[in-house]
Design a protein around this motif. Structure first.
Motif, PDB file in Angstrom:
ATOM      1  N   GLU A  85     -16.266  32.085  24.348  1.00 40.34           N
ATOM      2  CA  GLU A  85     -16.358  30.637  24.225  1.00 40.34           C
ATOM      3  C   GLU A  85     -15.186  30.108  23.407  1.00 40.34           C
ATOM      4  OE1 GLU A  85     -20.078  29.351  22.682  1.00 40.34           O
ATOM      5  OE2 GLU A  85     -21.210  30.208  24.340  1.00 40.34           O
ATOM      6  N   SER A  86     -15.072  28.809  23.344  1.00 40.88           N
ATOM      7  CA  SER A  86     -13.955  28.203  22.614  1.00 40.88           C
ATOM      8  C   SER A  86     -14.187  28.295  21.105  1.00 40.88           C
ATOM      9  CB  SER A  86     -13.790  26.743  23.025  1.00 40.88           C
ATOM     10  OG  SER A  86     -14.943  26.015  22.635  1.00 40.88           O
ATOM     11  N   ARG A  87     -13.105  28.429  20.364  1.00 37.92           N
ATOM     12  CA  ARG A  87     -13.176  28.561  18.907  1.00 37.92           C
ATOM     13  C   ARG A  87     -13.595  27.250  18.241  1.00 37.92           C
ATOM     14  NH1 ARG A  87     -12.502  33.640  16.664  1.00 37.92           N
ATOM     15  NH2 ARG A  87     -11.200  34.879  18.007  1.00 37.92           N
ATOM     16  N   GLU A  88     -13.207  26.132  18.800  1.00 35.52           N
ATOM     17  CA  GLU A  88     -13.546  24.846  18.198  1.00 35.52           C
ATOM     18  C   GLU A  88     -15.053  24.653  18.140  1.00 35.52           C
ATOM     19  OE1 GLU A  88     -11.538  24.751  21.208  1.00 35.52           O
ATOM     20  OE2 GLU A  88      -9.812  25.182  19.965  1.00 35.52           O
ATOM     21  N   ASN A  89     -15.714  25.070  19.172  1.00 35.44           N
ATOM     22  CA  ASN A  89     -17.169  24.942  19.235  1.00 35.44           C
ATOM     23  C   ASN A  89     -17.838  25.784  18.148  1.00 35.44           C
ATOM     24  OD1 ASN A  89     -19.718  24.274  20.099  1.00 35.44           O
ATOM     25  ND2 ASN A  89     -19.697  25.662  21.841  1.00 35.44           N
ATOM     26  N   LEU A  90     -17.294  26.954  17.895  1.00 37.63           N
ATOM     27  CA  LEU A  90     -17.885  27.847  16.895  1.00 37.63           C
ATOM     28  C   LEU A  90     -17.689  27.321  15.476  1.00 37.63           C
ATOM     29  CD1 LEU A  90     -16.810  31.328  18.292  1.00 37.63           C
ATOM     30  CD2 LEU A  90     -19.028  30.221  18.504  1.00 37.63           C
ATOM     31  N   ASN A  91     -16.515  26.820  15.173  1.00 33.46           N
ATOM     32  CA  ASN A  91     -16.229  26.340  13.824  1.00 33.46           C
ATOM     33  C   ASN A  91     -17.013  25.081  13.481  1.00 33.46           C
ATOM     34  OD1 ASN A  91     -14.473  28.426  13.333  1.00 33.46           O
ATOM     35  ND2 ASN A  91     -12.689  27.297  14.049  1.00 33.46           N
ATOM     36  N   GLN A  92     -17.357  24.285  14.475  1.00 33.80           N
ATOM     37  CA  GLN A  92     -18.062  23.039  14.229  1.00 33.80           C
ATOM     38  C   GLN A  92     -19.577  23.218  14.181  1.00 33.80           C
ATOM     39  OE1 GLN A  92     -16.694  20.487  17.317  1.00 33.80           O
ATOM     40  NE2 GLN A  92     -14.659  20.233  16.439  1.00 33.80           N
ATOM     41  N   HIS A  93     -20.045  24.377  14.521  1.00 36.24           N
ATOM     42  CA  HIS A  93     -21.490  24.607  14.537  1.00 36.24           C
ATOM     43  C   HIS A  93     -22.028  24.594  13.104  1.00 36.24           C
ATOM     44  CE1 HIS A  93     -25.370  26.352  15.538  1.00 36.24           C
ATOM     45  NE2 HIS A  93     -25.099  26.036  16.797  1.00 36.24           N
ATOM     46  N   PRO A  94     -23.191  23.949  12.890  1.00 34.11           N
ATOM     47  CA  PRO A  94     -23.729  23.845  11.522  1.00 34.11           C
ATOM     48  C   PRO A  94     -24.128  25.186  10.896  1.00 34.11           C
ATOM     49  CG  PRO A  94     -25.205  22.818  13.124  1.00 34.11           C
ATOM     50  CD  PRO A  94     -23.988  23.230  13.858  1.00 34.11           C
ATOM     51  N   LYS A  95     -24.393  26.191  11.704  1.00 31.61           N
ATOM     52  CA  LYS A  95     -24.830  27.481  11.148  1.00 31.61           C
ATOM     53  C   LYS A  95     -23.683  28.476  10.999  1.00 31.61           C
ATOM     54  CE  LYS A  95     -29.596  27.149  12.409  1.00 31.61           C
ATOM     55  NZ  LYS A  95     -30.772  27.842  12.864  1.00 31.61           N
ATOM     56  N   ALA A  96     -22.465  28.050  11.254  1.00 33.07           N
ATOM     57  CA  ALA A  96     -21.318  28.963  11.148  1.00 33.07           C
ATOM     58  C   ALA A  96     -21.155  29.467   9.715  1.00 33.07           C
ATOM     59  CB  ALA A  96     -20.046  28.270  11.613  1.00 33.07           C
ATOM     60  N   ARG A  97     -21.355  28.596   8.744  1.00 35.48           N
ATOM     61  CA  ARG A  97     -21.237  28.975   7.333  1.00 35.48           C
ATOM     62  C   ARG A  97     -22.302  30.011   6.953  1.00 35.48           C
ATOM     63  NH1 ARG A  97     -17.505  29.066   3.557  1.00 35.48           N
ATOM     64  NH2 ARG A  97     -18.020  27.958   1.674  1.00 35.48           N
ATOM     65  N   LYS A  98     -23.508  29.826   7.468  1.00 35.63           N
ATOM     66  CA  LYS A  98     -24.602  30.756   7.181  1.00 35.63           C
ATOM     67  C   LYS A  98     -24.296  32.137   7.746  1.00 35.63           C
ATOM     68  CE  LYS A  98     -29.571  31.283   7.722  1.00 35.63           C
ATOM     69  NZ  LYS A  98     -30.801  30.702   8.220  1.00 35.63           N
ATOM     70  N   ILE A  99     -23.698  32.188   8.934  1.00 38.11           N
ATOM     71  CA  ILE A  99     -23.347  33.463   9.555  1.00 38.11           C
ATOM     72  C   ILE A  99     -22.322  34.199   8.697  1.00 38.11           C
ATOM     73  CG2 ILE A  99     -22.216  34.520  11.544  1.00 38.11           C
ATOM     74  CD1 ILE A  99     -23.501  32.315  13.254  1.00 38.11           C
ATOM     75  N   VAL A 100     -21.340  33.493   8.186  1.00 43.88           N
ATOM     76  CA  VAL A 100     -20.304  34.117   7.349  1.00 43.88           C
ATOM     77  C   VAL A 100     -20.922  34.676   6.065  1.00 43.88           C
ATOM     78  CG1 VAL A 100     -18.215  33.668   6.012  1.00 43.88           C
ATOM     79  CG2 VAL A 100     -18.456  32.710   8.307  1.00 43.88           C
ATOM     80  N   GLU A 101     -21.813  33.920   5.447  1.00 50.04           N
ATOM     81  CA  GLU A 101     -22.464  34.395   4.225  1.00 50.04           C
ATOM     82  C   GLU A 101     -23.341  35.615   4.499  1.00 50.04           C
ATOM     83  OE1 GLU A 101     -24.547  31.013   2.767  1.00 50.04           O
ATOM     84  OE2 GLU A 101     -22.718  29.962   2.149  1.00 50.04           O
ATOM     85  N   MET A 102     -24.075  35.585   5.605  1.00 52.83           N
ATOM     86  CA  MET A 102     -24.913  36.733   5.948  1.00 52.83           C
ATOM     87  C   MET A 102     -24.058  37.955   6.252  1.00 52.83           C
ATOM     88  SD  MET A 102     -28.248  35.542   8.106  1.00 52.83           S
ATOM     89  CE  MET A 102     -27.353  34.858   9.458  1.00 52.83           C
TER      90      MET A 102
END
Length: 117
Positions: free
Chosen positions: A49-66
């Motif tokens: 998928e496109s990178r822009e869509n992933l960075n704008q997702h509200p749970k992207a920060r949670k995934i990085v922390e996990m």
């Protein structure tokens, strides 16, 4: 279910398995391997998928922390297994020394060779 939602769900279950040490480590390791394989499939599909869509997702920060917590717990599990293998090898070596006490001693069976003629 969205791919990111699946990734969050899989990551949470992996984190739960890693943080609660099981009595039987073999089952825990099998479960971890299964969840890591599942996460890898989801991440592979997400990369398409496109990178822009992933960075704008509200749970992207949670995934990085996990992910940071998962990496830390995986290292801890690895170190635990490494220490257990080290202890097991030490016990094995000590057991061999006990059963065959003089194996490491190089002797000539107490023989004495007189070099004089």
């Amino acid at each position: 279910m969205d791919l990111i939602e699946q990734l969050v769900s899989c990551s949470e279950s992996l984190l739960k398995v890693l943080q609660h040490p099981a009595d039987k480590r073999d089952k825990q390791v099998e479960k971890v391997e299964q969840l890591l394989a599942e996460r890898e499939k989801i991440i592979t599909r997400l990369k398409e998928e496109s990178r822009e869509n992933l960075n704008q997702h509200p749970k992207a920060r949670k995934i990085v922390e996990m992910e940071q917590d998962i990496q830390k717990d995986l290292r801890r599990l690895y170190e635990d297994i490494k220490m257990d293998l080290k202890k097991w090898n030490e016990k094995k070596r000590l057991r061999q020394c006990y059963t065959n006490t003089f194996a490491h001693v190089a002797t000539y069976d107490g023989r004495f060779y007189d070099k004089r003629k």
